[in-house]
Motif scaffolding. Structure first.
Motif, PDB file in Angstrom:
ATOM      1  N   ASN A 113       0.863  -1.182   0.000  1.00  0.00           N
ATOM      2  CA  ASN A 113       0.000   0.000   0.000  1.00  0.00           C
ATOM      3  C   ASN A 113       0.899   1.232   0.000  1.00  0.00           C
ATOM      4  O   ASN A 113       1.423   1.637   1.037  1.00  0.00           O
ATOM      5  CB  ASN A 113      -0.897  -0.020   1.239  1.00  0.00           C
ATOM      6  N   LYS A 116       0.042   4.315   2.299  1.00  0.00           N
ATOM      7  CA  LYS A 116       0.284   4.070   3.723  1.00  0.00           C
ATOM      8  C   LYS A 116       1.755   4.245   4.063  1.00  0.00           C
ATOM      9  O   LYS A 116       2.118   4.995   4.983  1.00  0.00           O
ATOM     10  CB  LYS A 116      -0.172   2.657   4.091  1.00  0.00           C
ATOM     11  N   HIS A 117       2.632   3.569   3.317  1.00  0.00           N
ATOM     12  CA  HIS A 117       4.065   3.624   3.622  1.00  0.00           C
ATOM     13  C   HIS A 117       4.634   5.025   3.396  1.00  0.00           C
ATOM     14  O   HIS A 117       5.487   5.488   4.169  1.00  0.00           O
ATOM     15  CB  HIS A 117       4.814   2.604   2.759  1.00  0.00           C
TER      16      HIS A 117
END
Length: 240
Positions: A113, A116-117
């Motif tokens: 994702n 997200k990271h």
């Protein structure tokens, strides 16, 4: 570029060891940071095995200075020996990097994702990184903070080009390459107007093979829950 971060890293000393100087027990720093050292800093800011940090550019913000110190390193046979380590002094760098997913880790495909990271990495820079930051070696404590790459005056902005010759670029590990061996990469480093643009790992012109080891996969069979780990650590110690 997508998934890109920019940060400033600085400290009183740095030691990006030239491996040729380690043969006699001495250490002498390269004049500029290696790709692997900057990748280690990015991983100290934020890392998971799902991603691989790619270092794009580094900008040298302060003049290159060195300082030698007498050190008493511990010998494997016991006791201490005497050696001189030559450090870089009063360093500051702007770094531009981005991450890519580790496609060799199919066991972690569910964690790919990018938003997200990327968001976690940017927040981690704002708090100075998730782990301690070092410039090459443990004794060279450093600090990171967000910046805009290219902003501000650098020490070598008006220098057209400096050739640092052949340098160690980094180490390729099996879990990132998919090959069951480690590889030592070398390249020719050049600084143009204070900025060093790094070759990608797969583009390095000189590669030397080294012994490797397999990749550890993460799955339910080899992972412990927090409760199981707690019981294993404190069983029989009367801790609840």
């Amino acid at each position: 570029m997508r998934n890109q971060i920019e940060f400033k890293v600085y400290g009183n000393y740095a030691l990006f060891t030239d491996p040729i100087t380690k043969i006699g027990g001495e250490k002498f720093s390269y004049q500029v940071p290696t790709y692997q050292a900057l990748k280690g800093i990015a991983e100290s800011i934020y890392w998971k095995p799902t991603i691989i940090w790619i270092i794009d550019d580094v900008r040298i913000m302060k003049p290159i200075q060195t300082e030698s110190k007498g050190i008493r390193p511990i010998e494997y046979s016991g006791g201490n020996s005497l050696a001189y380590y030559t450090y870089l002094k009063d360093v500051c760098y702007q770094v531009k990097a981005h991450f890519e997913f580790n496609l060799n880790r199919e066991d972690l495909a569910y964690d790919r994702n990018e938003h997200k990271h990327h968001n976690i990495a940017r927040r981690a820079i704002n708090i100075g990184g998730r782990r301690d930051i070092f410039l090459g070696t443990r004794e060279c404590q450093a600090y990171v903070e967000p910046c805009i790459f290219g902003e501000g005056a650098g020490a070598y902005d008006n220098v057209p080009e400096v050739d640092f010759g052949a340098m160690v670029h980094g180490i390729s590990y099996p879990d990132e390459t998919g090959r069951n061996e480690r590889e030592i990469r070398l390249w020719r480093a050049k600084m143009k107007h204070g900025i060093i643009h790094f070759d990608r790992p797969e583009d390095c012109p000189w590669v030397r093979k080294a012994k490797g080891s397999g990749t550890k996969e993460f799955h339910a069979g080899n992972m412990q829950s927090a409760d199981e780990l707690y019981e294993e650590l404190f069983e029989g110690r009367g801790i609840e």
